[in-house]
Design a protein around this motif. Structure first.
Motif, PDB file in Angstrom:
ATOM      1  N   ASP A  96      24.818 121.227  76.609  1.00 57.32           N
ATOM      2  CA  ASP A  96      25.790 120.156  76.848  1.00 57.32           C
ATOM      3  C   ASP A  96      26.459 120.236  78.220  1.00 57.32           C
ATOM      4  OD1 ASP A  96      25.212 119.162  74.399  1.00 57.32           O
ATOM      5  OD2 ASP A  96      26.814 120.275  73.375  1.00 57.32           O
ATOM      6  N   GLY A  97      26.356 121.392  78.879  1.00 56.92           N
ATOM      7  CA  GLY A  97      27.024 121.533  80.177  1.00 56.92           C
ATOM      8  C   GLY A  97      26.201 120.922  81.300  1.00 56.92           C
ATOM      9  N   PRO A  98      26.746 120.917  82.539  1.00 58.40           N
ATOM     10  CA  PRO A  98      25.987 120.390  83.687  1.00 58.40           C
ATOM     11  C   PRO A  98      24.742 121.243  83.962  1.00 58.40           C
ATOM     12  CG  PRO A  98      28.078 121.399  84.384  1.00 58.40           C
ATOM     13  CD  PRO A  98      28.076 121.388  82.892  1.00 58.40           C
ATOM     14  N   GLY A  99      23.633 120.554  84.242  1.00 57.74           N
ATOM     15  CA  GLY A  99      22.374 121.273  84.483  1.00 57.74           C
ATOM     16  C   GLY A  99      21.884 121.983  83.240  1.00 57.74           C
ATOM     17  N   GLY A 100      22.368 121.535  82.080  1.00 58.84           N
ATOM     18  CA  GLY A 100      22.139 122.271  80.834  1.00 58.84           C
ATOM     19  C   GLY A 100      20.675 122.423  80.460  1.00 58.84           C
ATOM     20  N   ALA A 101      19.890 121.358  80.642  1.00 58.30           N
ATOM     21  CA  ALA A 101      18.498 121.409  80.167  1.00 58.30           C
ATOM     22  C   ALA A 101      17.727 122.509  80.883  1.00 58.30           C
ATOM     23  CB  ALA A 101      17.830 120.049  80.388  1.00 58.30           C
ATOM     24  N   VAL A 102      17.958 122.633  82.183  1.00 59.54           N
ATOM     25  CA  VAL A 102      17.249 123.666  82.952  1.00 59.54           C
ATOM     26  C   VAL A 102      17.731 125.056  82.522  1.00 59.54           C
ATOM     27  CG1 VAL A 102      16.920 124.658  85.251  1.00 59.54           C
ATOM     28  CG2 VAL A 102      16.788 122.180  84.925  1.00 59.54           C
ATOM     29  N   LEU A 103      19.051 125.203  82.415  1.00 58.38           N
ATOM     30  CA  LEU A 103      19.589 126.507  82.026  1.00 58.38           C
ATOM     31  C   LEU A 103      19.054 126.955  80.676  1.00 58.38           C
ATOM     32  CD1 LEU A 103      23.357 126.879  82.981  1.00 58.38           C
ATOM     33  CD2 LEU A 103      21.325 127.801  84.089  1.00 58.38           C
ATOM     34  N   VAL A 104      18.924 126.012  79.752  1.00 64.51           N
ATOM     35  CA  VAL A 104      18.416 126.350  78.420  1.00 64.51           C
ATOM     36  C   VAL A 104      17.012 126.931  78.534  1.00 64.51           C
ATOM     37  CG1 VAL A 104      17.558 125.354  76.256  1.00 64.51           C
ATOM     38  CG2 VAL A 104      19.820 124.733  77.121  1.00 64.51           C
ATOM     39  N   ARG A 105      16.201 126.344  79.388  1.00 60.49           N
ATOM     40  CA  ARG A 105      14.831 126.857  79.533  1.00 60.49           C
ATOM     41  C   ARG A 105      14.823 128.239  80.179  1.00 60.49           C
ATOM     42  NH1 ARG A 105      11.819 123.840  82.856  1.00 60.49           N
ATOM     43  NH2 ARG A 105      13.350 122.236  83.376  1.00 60.49           N
ATOM     44  N   ARG A 106      15.693 128.432  81.165  1.00 56.56           N
ATOM     45  CA  ARG A 106      15.758 129.751  81.807  1.00 56.56           C
ATOM     46  C   ARG A 106      16.172 130.820  80.789  1.00 56.56           C
ATOM     47  NH1 ARG A 106      13.336 126.804  85.061  1.00 56.56           N
ATOM     48  NH2 ARG A 106      14.231 126.217  87.075  1.00 56.56           N
ATOM     49  N   VAL A 107      17.186 130.503  80.016  1.00 53.79           N
ATOM     50  CA  VAL A 107      17.664 131.473  79.023  1.00 53.79           C
ATOM     51  C   VAL A 107      16.584 131.725  77.972  1.00 53.79           C
ATOM     52  CG1 VAL A 107      19.369 131.891  77.200  1.00 53.79           C
ATOM     53  CG2 VAL A 107      20.087 130.854  79.366  1.00 53.79           C
ATOM     54  N   ARG A 108      15.910 130.647  77.580  1.00 57.86           N
ATOM     55  CA  ARG A 108      14.874 130.795  76.549  1.00 57.86           C
ATOM     56  C   ARG A 108      13.771 131.729  77.038  1.00 57.86           C
ATOM     57  NH1 ARG A 108      13.222 125.213  74.494  1.00 57.86           N
ATOM     58  NH2 ARG A 108      12.057 125.149  76.448  1.00 57.86           N
ATOM     59  N   HIS A 109      13.424 131.616  78.325  1.00 53.81           N
ATOM     60  CA  HIS A 109      12.422 132.561  78.828  1.00 53.81           C
ATOM     61  C   HIS A 109      12.910 133.996  78.690  1.00 53.81           C
ATOM     62  CE1 HIS A 109       9.672 134.972  80.994  1.00 53.81           C
ATOM     63  NE2 HIS A 109      10.663 135.406  81.746  1.00 53.81           N
ATOM     64  N   VAL A 110      14.116 134.238  79.170  1.00 55.55           N
ATOM     65  CA  VAL A 110      14.604 135.625  79.214  1.00 55.55           C
ATOM     66  C   VAL A 110      14.695 136.203  77.799  1.00 55.55           C
ATOM     67  CG1 VAL A 110      16.565 137.098  79.828  1.00 55.55           C
ATOM     68  CG2 VAL A 110      15.830 135.286  81.394  1.00 55.55           C
ATOM     69  N   THR A 111      15.265 135.446  76.881  1.00 60.35           N
ATOM     70  CA  THR A 111      15.451 136.005  75.534  1.00 60.35           C
ATOM     71  C   THR A 111      14.108 136.162  74.816  1.00 60.35           C
ATOM     72  OG1 THR A 111      15.906 133.796  74.647  1.00 60.35           O
ATOM     73  CG2 THR A 111      17.792 135.122  75.311  1.00 60.35           C
ATOM     74  N   SER A 112      13.218 135.195  74.976  1.00 59.39           N
ATOM     75  CA  SER A 112      11.926 135.317  74.285  1.00 59.39           C
ATOM     76  C   SER A 112      11.081 136.417  74.923  1.00 59.39           C
ATOM     77  CB  SER A 112      11.172 133.980  74.272  1.00 59.39           C
ATOM     78  OG  SER A 112      10.814 133.585  75.596  1.00 59.39           O
ATOM     79  N   GLU A 113      11.225 136.590  76.225  1.00 60.06           N
ATOM     80  CA  GLU A 113      10.444 137.625  76.910  1.00 60.06           C
ATOM     81  C   GLU A 113      10.890 139.025  76.459  1.00 60.06           C
ATOM     82  OE1 GLU A 113       7.810 137.104  78.644  1.00 60.06           O
ATOM     83  OE2 GLU A 113       7.522 138.729  80.090  1.00 60.06           O
ATOM     84  N   ILE A 114      12.187 139.193  76.293  1.00 60.38           N
ATOM     85  CA  ILE A 114      12.688 140.493  75.820  1.00 60.38           C
ATOM     86  C   ILE A 114      12.127 140.774  74.420  1.00 60.38           C
ATOM     87  CG2 ILE A 114      14.773 141.745  75.105  1.00 60.38           C
ATOM     88  CD1 ILE A 114      16.221 140.273  77.463  1.00 60.38           C
ATOM     89  N   ALA A 115      12.086 139.756  73.570  1.00 60.52           N
ATOM     90  CA  ALA A 115      11.517 139.939  72.221  1.00 60.52           C
ATOM     91  C   ALA A 115      10.031 140.273  72.305  1.00 60.52           C
ATOM     92  CB  ALA A 115      11.738 138.669  71.395  1.00 60.52           C
ATOM     93  N   ARG A 116       9.344 139.681  73.287  1.00 61.27           N
ATOM     94  CA  ARG A 116       7.906 139.976  73.415  1.00 61.27           C
ATOM     95  C   ARG A 116       7.648 141.418  73.853  1.00 61.27           C
ATOM     96  NH1 ARG A 116       7.738 134.409  74.832  1.00 61.27           N
ATOM     97  NH2 ARG A 116       8.391 134.862  76.961  1.00 61.27           N
ATOM     98  N   VAL A 117       8.551 141.966  74.645  1.00 56.59           N
ATOM     99  CA  VAL A 117       8.383 143.375  75.035  1.00 56.59           C
ATOM    100  C   VAL A 117       8.427 144.251  73.787  1.00 56.59           C
ATOM    101  CG1 VAL A 117       9.302 145.310  76.371  1.00 56.59           C
ATOM    102  CG2 VAL A 117       9.409 142.991  77.312  1.00 56.59           C
ATOM    103  N   THR A 118       9.409 143.999  72.936  1.00 56.53           N
ATOM    104  CA  THR A 118       9.527 144.779  71.702  1.00 56.53           C
ATOM    105  C   THR A 118       8.284 144.608  70.832  1.00 56.53           C
ATOM    106  OG1 THR A 118      11.912 144.480  71.801  1.00 56.53           O
ATOM    107  CG2 THR A 118      11.015 145.179  69.697  1.00 56.53           C
ATOM    108  N   ALA A 119       7.796 143.377  70.721  1.00 55.93           N
ATOM    109  CA  ALA A 119       6.612 143.118  69.894  1.00 55.93           C
ATOM    110  C   ALA A 119       5.376 143.817  70.478  1.00 55.93           C
ATOM    111  CB  ALA A 119       6.374 141.607  69.782  1.00 55.93           C
ATOM    112  N   PHE A 120       5.306 143.856  71.802  1.00 58.93           N
ATOM    113  CA  PHE A 120       4.188 144.494  72.501  1.00 58.93           C
ATOM    114  C   PHE A 120       4.187 145.999  72.190  1.00 58.93           C
ATOM    115  CE2 PHE A 120       1.476 143.648  76.407  1.00 58.93           C
ATOM    116  CZ  PHE A 120       1.000 144.932  76.602  1.00 58.93           C
ATOM    117  N   VAL A 121       5.362 146.616  72.294  1.00 60.25           N
ATOM    118  CA  VAL A 121       5.482 148.055  72.024  1.00 60.25           C
ATOM    119  C   VAL A 121       5.158 148.339  70.550  1.00 60.25           C
ATOM    120  CG1 VAL A 121       7.132 149.975  71.897  1.00 60.25           C
ATOM    121  CG2 VAL A 121       7.097 148.473  73.898  1.00 60.25           C
ATOM    122  N   ASP A 122       5.607 147.461  69.656  1.00 59.88           N
ATOM    123  CA  ASP A 122       5.317 147.640  68.225  1.00 59.88           C
ATOM    124  C   ASP A 122       3.816 147.564  67.976  1.00 59.88           C
ATOM    125  OD1 ASP A 122       7.988 147.908  67.772  1.00 59.88           O
ATOM    126  OD2 ASP A 122       8.278 145.892  66.926  1.00 59.88           O
TER     127      ASP A 122
END
Ligand code: ADP
Ligand code: MG
Length: 412
Positions: A288-314
């Protein structure tokens, strides 16, 4: 056509080359030769400056530094990769911004050690390296780390310790300190705004293992990584794409993450990644904030990527090495679509590798050029490399270079 991957030098050869350059340049023998590896990141990209997780391996490709102490505070330096000849710098004159070019990485390490209170004086150094430069394989950290362990040994700083019979560094805390000083050298002296993953991989990795690096507190765990035992191989594709605007784009992504963290009221995006339920809520609020759509995608990358590291190690822990392939594919899609740091050459390499039978493929490193990695069956290395080379030729792109990566030993 059959592509020959760029070989890593044997230790003896690297040491001989650096020693020979030293002797022919300075007409005397060095005090010793030290070396440090480049790295390739298996997964966990653009997570280091978000307090996240990364999973690099040290490459068998290394930078060799022949070094001798001097009695004054002069640093003389020469590199087989830099045709400009011998450079000379006085440590007393060194401050951020005063040392142009590649010398900043070398002099920067001595400067950072002195800033941290270590009594480091002048030295002569000759560098030779088989780490591809500017390929996203961290030749810069290999250069810094080779000089760091050399100065550590020559000045008896006792930070680097040794490497035990299992290939593990004996003093990880000391190496973590050296890694931090190398980051200072790169950030403040060379002016390259990188996170800490490269230096940690070069100094703190263990042969035969991937380095699970927690960038929030700097903790590491060594995760067994032996592809050959599973009849697999890791093919590195250096796209040799001309990167442009890399630093500017990198700084923008970092700033976007910091902005998102501020708006979400967390220290780093790692906190969002760790809070699975909070994740969805946080994204809604951001949108909902300014530039929100782009920020959401940036955050989604970072959070999903961190989860993928854990899944990779598992998956590695469960012996399901082929199971990391889809995680690599998902990482690439996220970097391409959500984080927007891929480029035509990287996408083409990844797509061509997969079409030729790779079990998974992704860009690695900061992006906008540099390298991609593909997990392939051991017998398929040449076939996949040929397919990627043919696809880039057909697209009229610069011919890529190739290397095969296995988890090598750290700086020593
Ligand atoms: P990467 O670390 O991905 O290879 P960087 O742009 O971070 O790319 O670092 C490359 C720079 O590091 C080179 O432009 C050069 O200044 C320096 N460098 C790396 N290896 C060497 C070397 N063997 N000799 C001299 N300079 C080097
Ligand atoms: Mg670098």
């Amino acid at each position: 056509m059959s592509i020959v991957p760029t070989p890593a030098w044997h230790r003896d050869e690297g040491e001989r080359r650096a020693r020979a350059l030293f002797t022919s340049t300075y007409r005397t023998a060095p005090g010793g030769v030290w070396s440090a590896p480049g790295r390739v990141n298996l997964i966990g990209e653009h997570t280091d400056y978000n307090g996240g997780l990364a999973l690099p391996i040290a490459l068998p490709h290394r930078t060799y530094a022949a070094v001798a102490r001097r009695d004054d505070d002069v640093v003389r330096l020469v590199s087989a990769q830099e045709p400009s000849g011998v450079r000379e710098v006085r440590l007393a004159d060194v401050a951020p911004g005063t040392v142009p070019g590649w010398a900043a990485y070398v002099v920067g390490v001595a400067w950072a050690l002195r800033e941290a209170g270590h009594d480091v004086g002048g030295f002569d150094v000759a560098i030779d390296s088989c780490v591809p430069s500017g390929a996203g394989l961290s030749s810069s950290a290999a250069l810094e780390a080779s000089v760091a362990v050399a100065l550590d040994a020559l000045h008896g700083l006792d930070l680097a310790g040794g490497v035990d019979a299992t290939g593990a560094p004996t003093d990880d805390a000391g190496r973590a300190l050296l890694a931090e000083l190398c980051v200072r050298a790169e950030n403040e002296m060379a002016g390259a705004p990188t996170g800490g993953m490269d230096q940690a991989a070069s100094l703190r990795a263990r042969e035969g293992h991937a380095l699970l690096l927690d960038c929030r507190d700097g903790a590491v765990r060594h995760v067994p990584f032996d592809l050959a035992a599973h009849d697999l191989a890791l093919l590195v594709v250096d796209t040799r794409a001309p990167h442009s605007h890399v630093d500017g784009e990198y700084a923008q992504r970092r700033a976007a993450c910091e902005d998102a963290a501020r708006r979400l009221g967390v220290a780093t995006l790692r906190d969002v990644a760790d809070d699975a339920r909070g994740d969805a809520r946080a994204l809604e609020a951001l949108a909902d904030g300014p530039g929100g759509a782009v920020l959401v995608r940036r955050v989604r990358h970072v959070t999903s990527e961190i989860a993928r590291v854990t899944a990779f190690v598992d998956a590695l822990g469960a012996g399901d090495v082929a199971g990391v392939g889809p995680l690599m594919d998902a990482s690439h899609a996220s970097l391409r679509d959500d984080y927007e740091v891929s480029c035509r050459e990287l996408d083409l390499a990844v797509d061509a590798a997969r079409a030729a039978g790779a079990l998974g493929a992704r860009m690695t490193g900061g992006g906008f050029g540099g390298s991609a990695i593909a997990l392939v069956r051991a017998g398929d290395v040449a076939h996949v490399a040929d397919a990627v080379a043919a696809a880039s030729a057909a697209a009229g792109l610069t011919a890529p270079a190739f290397a095969v990566a296995a988890a090598g030993p750290p700086a020593a």
